[in-house]
Design an enzyme around this catalytic site. Structure first.
Site, PDB file in Angstrom:
ATOM      1  N   SER B 137      -3.451   3.847  -3.375  1.00  0.00           N
ATOM      2  CA  SER B 137      -4.690   3.726  -3.887  1.00  0.00           C
ATOM      3  C   SER B 137      -4.994   4.173  -5.171  1.00  0.00           C
ATOM      4  CB  SER B 137      -5.594   4.039  -2.741  1.00  0.00           C
ATOM      5  OG  SER B 137      -7.126   3.913  -3.199  1.00  0.00           O
ATOM      6  N   TYR B 150      -9.699  11.484   1.280  1.00  0.00           N
ATOM      7  CA  TYR B 150      -8.811  10.108   1.109  1.00  0.00           C
ATOM      8  C   TYR B 150      -7.984  10.113  -0.272  1.00  0.00           C
ATOM      9  CZ  TYR B 150      -7.782   5.027   0.924  1.00  0.00           C
ATOM     10  OH  TYR B 150      -7.415   4.000   0.743  1.00  0.00           O
TER      11      TYR B 150
END
Ligand SMILES: Cc1cc2nc3c(=O)[nH]c(=O)nc-3n(C[C@H](O)[C@H](O)[C@H](O)COP(=O)(O)OP(=O)(O)OC[C@H]3O[C@@H](n4cnc5c(N)ncnc54)[C@H](O)[C@@H]3O)c2cc1C
Lengths: 441, 245
Positions: B137, B150
């Site tokens: 990501s 995250y």
């Protein structure tokens, strides 16, 4: 909240949208109050809009089984006809009925009971539907068919999402031998001649006419009438016979901007129609056309609905019964030509007999046109409404965004029975769209 | 066109579904792996119906590290391409206030994926061929106040993939790192995402397939993200800490 509209881009409504990926998602959404299911948003008006809750079904787009012997397909409601063609045309199968765009969902095709150019031979989409898994207000699933709950099945075909959420369905595809269509086209000098072409060729599978509704006087209703049938290998040139399903992939163009309002006026519309007519006349005769260009010419221009500018446009589509079709159509076209409002695309099709609970088609002729969204168009359509009513015609909900409820009720005696059925079964409390509210369904 | 089997780890997500379809359309047999494979029955039917390829289902739990080697050994065939789409965002508030929740996110995005790809890498290295695809990501490119747990896990995964690529470069095994940016999936539903920066799952799938074909190393699905992250990474820390990016 999302700004949503139908393909005509009018009206626009701010809607709460939930995307369903599983049937559990659908059940959960149903517990949150009245909603309307939405497929791919190709209905022109407000059929698939509900500000409180619009349930986007495109997340449920799996094909579940296919019988290569019979062409029977089971698929989820969010599958597009384009997906079905991509998967099965190379294996020799094509949708039994297709509207003028392949970007409609299976659920949307059933809910509108869409028609194609073969209605006079095969009827509407519903003719090819064996059963539908429908989720009701309480989240329970019923498999409705001609044998099981035939009434609910009948009302779901053409019921515009107002009888439940279509989860999946079984449909029958048509066996074809190639990806090509043999087309015969005729340039007719008048509307009457176009109708004659239809009546003289009822044995052709497909027929449609494009009408120049800007032309007046002696040219009133001049048309390009087109007949078609699926090509067999013998129809193809030698070189194509070994790969009959292969057609050239066209690059799609995109309408990059909203055209400004002044780009569309009686002169440009007139010029476009004249050009189109003469091009058609020049190319009249027999040609071989690939499936994509034949069925979906408009799909080649992505976002073509932006041609009418930011304000969007209206569609008007009615069907006149066979007996009154000639005089009624003549009046409609005359009225449109005289108004100078024009329409880029006016399409005439022949419908065969259809006896259904609520869906649009009936034996006769259907005329579809579009008009820019403005007051003059609204006034014109009022007149067209009146002519339609006077000739015993009715209106297509998938194209409507502005009809008054009285007009719809007067046109269609089945309206009251449909609304009563919804009240009695509690469906009216669970399924509603801006359109159903406007029309009192 | 056809090719060897493609394994999709974490196959229940919307993104994974499109990835499977894209490879199936190109003729690859598909191995779908996820927890509770019962949920994948319709996806298997869909891939088989649409594309006429074979699909197998495999129970896989990213958290169950002890089972990972057996999982790889138990596959009907060692895949030609393996795509790891396992991941979880959690709720940031919870991730920072409850260390256990934070750890779950790190395990789902880093520990689990690293473990399974490690086993697959070993097997592919022995064979001398294969492609590994890790979906990381942009959140891993720089830690931000709004999602750094995250982000940290994804940063770890990105570094792991980069090291793996380095190690396998001469062994015939290629590693692709995918940074999708915003994607319109169930995970991001209801978020107010800028349209120009938000990819559809099918775009991610197409980008992955072409990255695999052309042996790209690191891809951003929408190219604009490469620029955005270049800028964000370049902001000096003293300034960055005062921003609210
Ligand atoms: C260029 C173009 C050409 C067209 N040509 C034709 C044509 O030749 N013939 C024709 O008949 N139509 C035609 N149409 C209209 C189109 O076929 C219909 O409007 C069709 O219903 C659109 O399907 P959709 O999936 O986009 O549905 P939407 O527009 O999203 O929804 C249409 C209706 O279906 C309902 N619906 C959708 N999915 C479900 C579901 N899963 N469960 C319950 N209800 C559902 C909605 O509630 C709504 O009432 C055309 C449209 C365009 C844009």
């Amino acid at each position: 909240m999302t700004n949503l509209s139908g393909w005509g881009r009018f009206p626009v409504a701010e809607c709460r949208v939930i995307r369903a990926r599983t049937q559990t998602d659908v059940a959960r959404a149903l517990s949150q109050g009245p909603l309307i299911a939405r497929g791919n948003g190709r209905a022109y008006g407000d059929s698939a809009l509900n500000p409180d809750l619009t349930l986007d079904m495109r997340g449920m787009d799996r094909m579940l089984s296919f019988d290569a012997e019979t062409g029977v397909l089971v698929a989820e409601a969010g599958v597009l006809l384009a997906d079905i063609i991509a998967a099965f045309l190379p294996r020799g199968w094509f949708p039994g009925v297709t509207p003028g765009t392949k970007f409609v969902s299976l659920g949307g095709a059933i809910a509108a009971d869409v028609h194609g150019k073969n209605h006079h031979v095969d009827g509407a989409f519903g003719s090819f539907v064996d059963w539908i898994d429908l989720m009701g207000p309480d989240g329970r699933i019923t498999r409705v068919s001609r044998d099981h709950q035939p009434e609910l099945f009948g009302y779901t075909l053409g019921g515009m999402g107002l009888t439940g959420v279509i989860l999946r369905a079984q449909i029958r595809l048509r066996a074809v031998q190639s990806g090509w269509i043999v087309q015969d086209s005729y340039a007719t000098r008048t509307l009457e001649e176009a109708i004659d072409v239809f009546e003289d060729h009822l044995d052709w599978l497909y027929s449609v006419a494009w009408i120049d509704c800007a032309a007046q006087g002696a040219h009133l209703g001049r048309s390009i009438a087109m007949l078609g049938r699926h090509a067999t290998p013998e129809d193809l040139p030698e070189a194509r016979r070994s790969a009959p399903f292969q057609v050239k992939r066209k690059r799609s163009l995109t309408m990059p901007i909203d055209l400004p309002g002044f780009a569309l006026n009686r002169y440009t519309v007139h010029a476009f129609n004249t050009l189109y007519y003469h091009l058609g006349a020049w190319k009249a005769g027999r040609t071989l056309v690939d499936w994509d260009s034949y069925f979906y010419p408009l799909d080649a221009i992505r976002d073509w609905n932006r041609i009418y500018g930011k304000r969007g446009f209206f569609q008007f589509q009615c069907v006149l019964p066979t007996d009154s079709a000639r005089t009624g159509l003549h009046q409609l076209v005359q009225c449109i030509a005289a108004s100078g409002q024009g329409s880029f695309l006016s399409v005439l099709k022949r419908f065969g007999a259809q006896d259904s609970r609520f869906s649009f088609p009936q034996a006769g002729y259907t005329l579809a046109l579009d008009f820019p969204a403005n007051d003059r168009s609204l006034a014109l359509m009022k007149t067209l409404d009146r002519i339609t009513l006077d000739h015993g015609g009715r209106f297509y909900l998938a194209k409507d965004s502005r009809m008054p409820s009285e007009v719809f009720a007067e046109a269609d005696p089945r309206t009251e029975a449909f609304a009563a059925m919804r009240r009695e079964t509690g469906l009216d409390a669970a399924f509603a769209s801006l359109q159903s509210q406007r029309l009192g369904l | 066109m056809s090719g060897g089997p493609v394994l999709i780890l974490g196959a229940t997500s919307g993104m994974a579904r499109e990835i499977a379809r894209t490879f199936a359309a190109a003729g690859h047999p598909i191995q779908l792996a996820a927890r509770n494979v019962g949920r994948l029955a319709d996806d298997k039917a869909d891939l088989e119906t649409r594309h006429g390829i074979a699909v197998t289902l495999h129970e896989f739990d990213a958290f169950d590290l002890d089972a990972h080697k057996a999982f790889v050994d138990g596959l009907p065939a060692l895949p030609a391409i393996a795509v790891c789409a396992v991941g979880a965002m959690g709720q940031h508030e919870e991730n920072i206030n409850d260390p256990k929740a934070g750890a779950q996110v790190m395990r789902a995005n880093f520990e689990g994926p690293a473990s399974i790809l490690g086993h697959l890498a070993n097997a592919m290295e022995t064979r001398g061929s294969g492609t590994l695809v890790g979906i990381s990501s942009v959140a891993g490119d720089r830690g931000r106040a709004s999602n750094y747990v995250y982000g940290a896990a994804k940063a770890g995964f990105t570094a792991f993939l980069s090291g793996l690529r380095n190690r396998l470069a001469h062994k015939g095994v290629h590693v692709v790192t995918v940074k999708p940016g915003f994607v319109a999936t169930a995970m991001t539903e209801g978020m107010d995402l800028p349209e120009k920066l938000t990819a559809q799952p099918v775009e991610v799938a197409n980008a992955i397939r072409s990255a695999v074909q052309s042996q790209k190393n690191v891809i951003y699905v929408r190219p604009i993200w490469r620029l955005i992250m270049l800028v964000i990474r370049a902001i000096p820390e003293p300034i960055f800490k005062k921003t609210d990016i």
